[in-house]
Design a protein around this motif. Structure first.
Motif, mmCIF file in Angstrom:
data_model
loop_
_atom_site.group_PDB
_atom_site.id
_atom_site.type_symbol
_atom_site.label_atom_id
_atom_site.label_comp_id
_atom_site.label_asym_id
_atom_site.label_seq_id
_atom_site.Cartn_x
_atom_site.Cartn_y
_atom_site.Cartn_z
ATOM 1 N N TYR A 1 27.832 31.520 -5.122
ATOM 2 C CA TYR A 1 27.550 29.971 -4.633
ATOM 3 C C TYR A 1 28.011 29.653 -3.273
ATOM 4 C CZ TYR A 1 26.084 28.995 -9.313
ATOM 5 O OH TYR A 1 25.495 29.087 -10.520
ATOM 6 N N VAL A 2 29.037 30.365 -2.958
ATOM 7 C CA VAL A 2 29.497 29.938 -1.356
ATOM 8 C C VAL A 2 28.972 31.031 -0.518
ATOM 9 C CG1 VAL A 2 31.645 29.881 0.068
ATOM 10 C CG2 VAL A 2 31.646 28.907 -2.077
ATOM 11 N N GLY A 3 28.972 32.576 -0.766
ATOM 12 C CA GLY A 3 28.688 33.408 0.080
ATOM 13 C C GLY A 3 27.281 33.363 0.286
ATOM 14 N N LYS A 4 26.441 33.075 -0.865
ATOM 15 C CA LYS A 4 24.975 33.431 -0.606
ATOM 16 C C LYS A 4 24.312 31.796 -0.352
ATOM 17 C CE LYS A 4 24.352 37.738 -2.505
ATOM 18 N NZ LYS A 4 23.827 38.678 -3.609
ATOM 19 N N LEU A 5 24.499 30.997 -1.405
ATOM 20 C CA LEU A 5 23.946 29.801 -1.265
ATOM 21 C C LEU A 5 24.575 28.746 -0.339
ATOM 22 C CD1 LEU A 5 23.195 28.445 -4.741
ATOM 23 C CD2 LEU A 5 21.893 29.742 -3.493
ATOM 24 N N THR B 1 15.718 32.738 3.780
ATOM 25 C CA THR B 1 16.950 32.920 4.136
ATOM 26 C C THR B 1 17.754 33.558 3.013
ATOM 27 O OG1 THR B 1 17.025 31.000 5.672
ATOM 28 C CG2 THR B 1 19.044 31.841 4.981
ATOM 29 N N LEU B 2 17.508 32.833 1.613
ATOM 30 C CA LEU B 2 18.290 33.222 0.496
ATOM 31 C C LEU B 2 17.699 34.518 -0.065
ATOM 32 C CD1 LEU B 2 18.753 29.711 -1.295
ATOM 33 C CD2 LEU B 2 20.283 31.068 0.204
ATOM 34 N N LYS B 3 16.516 34.511 0.203
ATOM 35 C CA LYS B 3 15.803 36.212 -0.110
ATOM 36 C C LYS B 3 16.498 37.413 0.482
ATOM 37 C CE LYS B 3 11.510 38.001 -1.266
ATOM 38 N NZ LYS B 3 11.446 38.180 -2.657
ATOM 39 N N ALA B 4 16.676 36.840 1.750
ATOM 40 C CA ALA B 4 17.088 38.159 2.766
ATOM 41 C C ALA B 4 18.684 38.445 2.423
ATOM 42 C CB ALA B 4 16.978 37.603 4.190
ATOM 43 N N ARG B 5 19.445 37.383 1.545
ATOM 44 C CA ARG B 5 20.580 37.550 1.071
ATOM 45 C C ARG B 5 20.880 38.242 -0.024
ATOM 46 N NH1 ARG B 5 22.938 31.667 2.923
ATOM 47 N NH2 ARG B 5 22.922 32.037 5.169
ATOM 48 N N GLY B 6 19.369 38.602 -0.659
ATOM 49 C CA GLY B 6 19.560 39.049 -1.929
ATOM 50 C C GLY B 6 19.700 38.320 -3.140
ATOM 51 N N VAL B 7 19.353 37.022 -3.088
ATOM 52 C CA VAL B 7 19.092 36.165 -4.064
ATOM 53 C C VAL B 7 17.813 36.398 -5.071
ATOM 54 C CG1 VAL B 7 18.824 33.764 -4.818
ATOM 55 C CG2 VAL B 7 20.420 34.421 -3.079
ATOM 56 N N GLU B 8 18.010 36.172 -6.320
ATOM 57 C CA GLU B 8 16.783 36.568 -7.352
ATOM 58 C C GLU B 8 16.196 35.112 -7.479
ATOM 59 O OE1 GLU B 8 17.831 38.434 -11.056
ATOM 60 O OE2 GLU B 8 19.454 39.252 -10.046
ATOM 61 N N PHE B 9 15.034 35.406 -7.050
ATOM 62 C CA PHE B 9 14.068 33.964 -7.320
ATOM 63 C C PHE B 9 13.384 34.504 -8.627
ATOM 64 C CE2 PHE B 9 15.376 33.504 -3.289
ATOM 65 C CZ PHE B 9 15.448 31.905 -3.109
ATOM 66 N N THR B 10 12.905 33.331 -9.459
ATOM 67 C CA THR B 10 12.160 33.188 -10.548
ATOM 68 C C THR B 10 10.526 32.719 -10.051
ATOM 69 O OG1 THR B 10 12.989 31.237 -11.262
ATOM 70 C CG2 THR B 10 14.032 33.040 -12.308
ATOM 71 N N GLN B 11 10.759 31.929 -9.285
ATOM 72 C CA GLN B 11 9.487 31.327 -8.807
ATOM 73 C C GLN B 11 9.440 31.001 -7.289
ATOM 74 O OE1 GLN B 11 8.410 27.137 -10.058
ATOM 75 N NE2 GLN B 11 8.282 27.042 -8.073
ATOM 76 N N GLU B 12 8.580 31.523 -6.504
ATOM 77 C CA GLU B 12 8.327 31.643 -5.153
ATOM 78 C C GLU B 12 8.020 30.076 -4.697
ATOM 79 O OE1 GLU B 12 5.893 34.521 -4.212
ATOM 80 O OE2 GLU B 12 7.217 36.290 -4.852
ATOM 81 N N PRO B 13 8.104 29.692 -3.392
ATOM 82 C CA PRO B 13 7.710 28.433 -3.185
ATOM 83 C C PRO B 13 6.396 27.799 -3.589
ATOM 84 C CG PRO B 13 8.802 29.374 -0.889
ATOM 85 C CD PRO B 13 8.583 30.613 -2.182
ATOM 86 N N THR B 14 6.559 26.612 -4.442
ATOM 87 C CA THR B 14 5.265 26.335 -5.077
ATOM 88 C C THR B 14 4.995 24.895 -4.697
ATOM 89 O OG1 THR B 14 5.752 27.979 -6.957
ATOM 90 C CG2 THR B 14 4.004 26.016 -7.400
#
Lengths: 148, 140
Positions: A22-26, A98-111
């Motif tokens: 939550y702090v380091g990635k988001l 930005t968040l994807k580059a930090r390794g965050v897992e997305f369930t839905q791409e920008p829509t």
């Protein structure tokens, strides 16, 4: 009656790992991290939005017995806790990159939605979070219906 | 023990999220099994034990839910929508759609209006169910 929401909570399985995410990635900031003896009171918030905290709460004794805590952890890790927190952003696609580059897992791409552009993601435990770039003016949702 | 189950759940959820993201592509059990860190043979059984239905059925409902969305919100033809959501034959699409929703794509389009709700909620809450409550609602 009520004025606003000042705090809400998310169940996390490990508070240190929760901070990393939550702090380091988001990019949230810690608003309180206190050892109350019976629990670690750990809250985070969006920088610049001091009025609303998220409590990163670890399920377990004595608030609930270990068997119940195990059930909560099961639900979180199955993604069955539903929608937990929604954030806003000025630029959804850029935030996504930005968040994807930090390794965050997305369930839905920008829509593109009637209300703006949004993405869905998960925290490390399975909680479902969303980030939306709100449209200046929500588009009419029933264009097809009106046409008919 | 409990920790191992939680980690396993989380890996299966990761595989399920991948299915949700790439619903229009063919069901790739080997790739999903790799995401979940299980053997191909174990993947379907584990998925069913965790989420209550097979990966194949989950993907079918995901595709049909997306088809319902496109029928409601766009003017694309039924044939275009069939291919948009990952079916490769109109016959299979119509049969699957009818079996799951209980009406044809055209009938659904004619009787439904756009929903003012975020995709994540329509995805989760308008997905036609395998769990029996739709039939119960219809008094079947």
């Amino acid at each position: 009656m009520l004025n606003s929401i000042n705090i809400s909570h998310v169940f996390v399985l490990d508070q240190d790992e929760a901070l990393e995410f939550y702090v380091g990635k988001l990019g949230l900031e810690v608003s309180a991290d206190m050892d109350l003896g019976f629990m670690r009171w750990l809250t985070v918030r969006v920088p610049g939005d001091p009025g609303r905290d998220i409590l990163l709460e670890k399920p377990g004794p004595p608030a609930m017995d270990e068997a119940t805590a195990a059930q909560v952890r099961q639900l979180v890790t199955k993604g069955a806790t539903g929608f937990t927190v929604g954030f806003t952003t000025d630029d959804c696609r850029k935030t996504y990159e930005t968040l994807k580059a930090r390794g965050v897992e997305f369930t839905q791409e920008p829509t593109e939605q009637s209300y703006g552009i949004d993405v869905g993601l998960r925290d490390p435990f399975g909680n479902h979070l969303r980030i939306v770039q709100l449209a200046a003016q929500p588009r009419a949702v029933a264009e097809r219906a009106i046409k008919r | 023990m409990s920790r191992a189950v939680e980690e396993f759940n989380r890996r299966l959820l990761r595989a399920r999220d991948a299915m949700d993201r790439t619903y229009a592509q063919p069901l790739d059990v080997p790739a999903l099994a790799r995401i979940a860190h299980v053997s191909e043979a174990h993947f379907s059984r584990s998925f069913r034990a965790t989420f209550g239905e097979t990966p194949h059925r989950y993907l079918q409902r995901r595709r049909v839910e997306r088809a319902m969305f496109l029928l409601r919100e766009t003017d694309r033809s039924v044939t275009e929508i069939c291919f948009d959501v990952g079916f490769t034959s109109l016959g299979t699409f119509s049969r699957t759609y009818n079996e799951i929703v209980g009406q044809t794509p055209t009938a659904y389009r004619d009787r439904t209006e756009a929903l003012p709700a975020p995709t994540c909620f329509t995805m989760a809450w308008t997905r036609p169910s395998s769990f029996g409550e739709a039939a119960a609602r219809n008094g079947k």
